[in-house]
Design a protein around this motif. Structure first.
Motif, PDB file in Angstrom:
ATOM      1  N   ASN A   3     -21.798   3.971  -1.477  1.00 37.72           N
ATOM      2  CA  ASN A   3     -21.145   3.369  -1.167  1.00 37.72           C
ATOM      3  C   ASN A   3     -19.815   2.110  -1.536  1.00 37.72           C
ATOM      4  O   ASN A   3     -19.874   1.253  -0.352  1.00 37.72           O
ATOM      5  CB  ASN A   3     -22.538   2.696  -0.922  1.00 37.72           C
ATOM      6  N   THR A  33     -22.504  -3.538   2.715  1.00 38.07           N
ATOM      7  CA  THR A  33     -22.092  -2.311   2.578  1.00 38.07           C
ATOM      8  C   THR A  33     -21.229  -2.060   3.413  1.00 38.07           C
ATOM      9  O   THR A  33     -20.294  -1.386   2.920  1.00 38.07           O
ATOM     10  CB  THR A  33     -23.471  -2.058   3.081  1.00 38.07           C
ATOM     11  N   ILE A  34     -21.040  -2.669   4.891  1.00 39.91           N
ATOM     12  CA  ILE A  34     -20.345  -1.517   5.682  1.00 39.91           C
ATOM     13  C   ILE A  34     -18.477  -2.412   5.229  1.00 39.91           C
ATOM     14  O   ILE A  34     -17.923  -1.859   4.923  1.00 39.91           O
ATOM     15  CB  ILE A  34     -20.650  -1.727   7.172  1.00 39.91           C
ATOM     16  N   THR A 209     -26.949   2.151   4.516  1.00 39.40           N
ATOM     17  CA  THR A 209     -27.098   0.749   4.718  1.00 39.40           C
ATOM     18  C   THR A 209     -27.943   0.357   5.359  1.00 39.40           C
ATOM     19  O   THR A 209     -29.262   0.057   5.125  1.00 39.40           O
ATOM     20  CB  THR A 209     -25.692   0.557   5.779  1.00 39.40           C
ATOM     21  N   GLU A 210     -27.806  -1.646   4.990  1.00 37.64           N
ATOM     22  CA  GLU A 210     -29.426  -2.098   5.329  1.00 37.64           C
ATOM     23  C   GLU A 210     -29.576  -1.750   6.616  1.00 37.64           C
ATOM     24  O   GLU A 210     -30.776  -1.734   7.106  1.00 37.64           O
ATOM     25  CB  GLU A 210     -28.955  -3.649   4.956  1.00 37.64           C
ATOM     26  N   THR A 235     -19.649   4.929   5.379  1.00 37.04           N
ATOM     27  CA  THR A 235     -18.664   3.953   5.023  1.00 37.04           C
ATOM     28  C   THR A 235     -17.817   4.301   5.118  1.00 37.04           C
ATOM     29  O   THR A 235     -16.675   3.715   5.458  1.00 37.04           O
ATOM     30  CB  THR A 235     -19.485   2.859   3.586  1.00 37.04           C
TER      31      THR A 235
END
Ligand code: HXC
Length: 271
Positions: A3, A33-34, A209-210, A235
């Protein structure tokens, strides 16, 4: 797929390695994350950055790690910033300008999300997500506006695709993201004449990702086989769209929503 980006991103990139030299990107939710990977791509390609979040420790740690991606890069981590409070953002803008000199690009990515059915979604829970996602996007542009106007800057709102159809347990997020799209449309028209561009990126199902982990339902057909392009998004896919939308290659692009989902919403999405 990892990530975080590495210097390999520059080698693989279609962009010039120093395309963002001398520019500064301001990212709410940048330790997530993103938005973190969006920031990493900009920093690898020459920008300095400030990432903002509510969690001081997480934000500072992420900033330090991103800064190490490129020798000479400067990345500030500003914790205790709540996008629901415009004053909190204005103070962050002042600190950014004092430390890094300017703001050219803004990513409004701070978001709140949880699954809740209508019967268990309180008015305050609904309002909380609207306030973080929608009011937060407005406040972010509001706070950065003088810098954006001065530097003929550009803004990306991080939207979604789940309001293109009905997604259960996501009424709060769907309503907020529909508002984000509408806000972007209106501001693109209002701020175009002063040289500020606004666009949305609408990620689909992005791996690791969450949001993806929380929202992916168990399905009979593996999700990567459902996606028309045959894979779950990464991502890096979102980072690449970000680099494009801020670049001179997109200088005539404003008021658009870039859906980065491998075509998934066209077949009804993942829920
Ligand atoms: C029902 C909930 C809830 C849950 C909170 N609430 N979690 N209701 N189910 N799981 C309710 C609370 O009871 C309260 O209502 C109200 O929401 C506000 O909660 P607080 O905890 O006081 O708010 P706050 O501390 O500001 O936290 C905001 C949050 C939190 C959204 C609730 O989860 C958060 O900040 N998350 C940020 C990180 C995050 O979620 N990132 C994921 C982004 S992924 P009452 O009535 O009790 O007062 C993403 C993907 C989008 O956005 C699209 C993907 C396709």
């Amino acid at each position: 797929m990892p990530n975080t980006l590495t210097q390999q991103y520059i080698q693989d990139s279609v962009w010039k390695p120093d395309i963002y030299k001398g520019k500064v990107v301001f990212v709410t939710g940048g330790a997530g994350t993103i938005c973190r990977v969006q920031t990493e791509a900009m920093v690898l390609l020459g920008a300095n950055a400030v990432i903002l979040g509510r969690n001081e420790q997480k934000t500072q740690a992420a900033a330090k790690e991103i800064e190490q991606l490129r020798p000479g890069a400067r990345v500030l981590g500003l914790g205790n910033v709540d996008v629901r409070k415009v004053q909190s953002l204005k103070e962050a803008v002042d600190k950014t300008v004092a430390e890094l000199g300017r703001i050219d690009y803004v990513i409004a990515g701070a978001a709140g999300n949880f699954l809740a059915d209508f019967n268990h979604l309180s008015s305050n829970a609904f309002k909380t997500v609207i306030d973080i996602d929608l009011l937060g996007s407005f406040n972010t542009v509001k706070a950065c506006f003088e810098q954006l106007r001065k530097n003929k800057g550009a803004v990306i709102f991080v939207s979604a695709t789940l309001h293109y159809y009905g997604v259960p347990f996501q009424s709060h997020v769907g309503a907020a993201k529909a508002g984000v799209d509408a806000l972007m449309n209106a501001l693109a028209v209002e701020l175009g004449p002063v040289g500020v561009r606004l666009n949305c990126i609408a990620p689909g199902l992005i791996g690791n990702t969450e949001g993806g982990a929380r929202l992916s339902p168990p399905t009979e057909v593996p999700l990567d086989q459902k996606v028309p392009l045959g894979r779950i998004g990464s991502t890096t896919d979102i980072a690449d769209s970000t680099v494009y939308l801020f670049s001179p290659a997109a200088s005539y692009v404003t008021g658009t929503i870039s859906v980065v989902d491998g075509g998934l919403w066209q077949i009804g999405g993942f829920l």
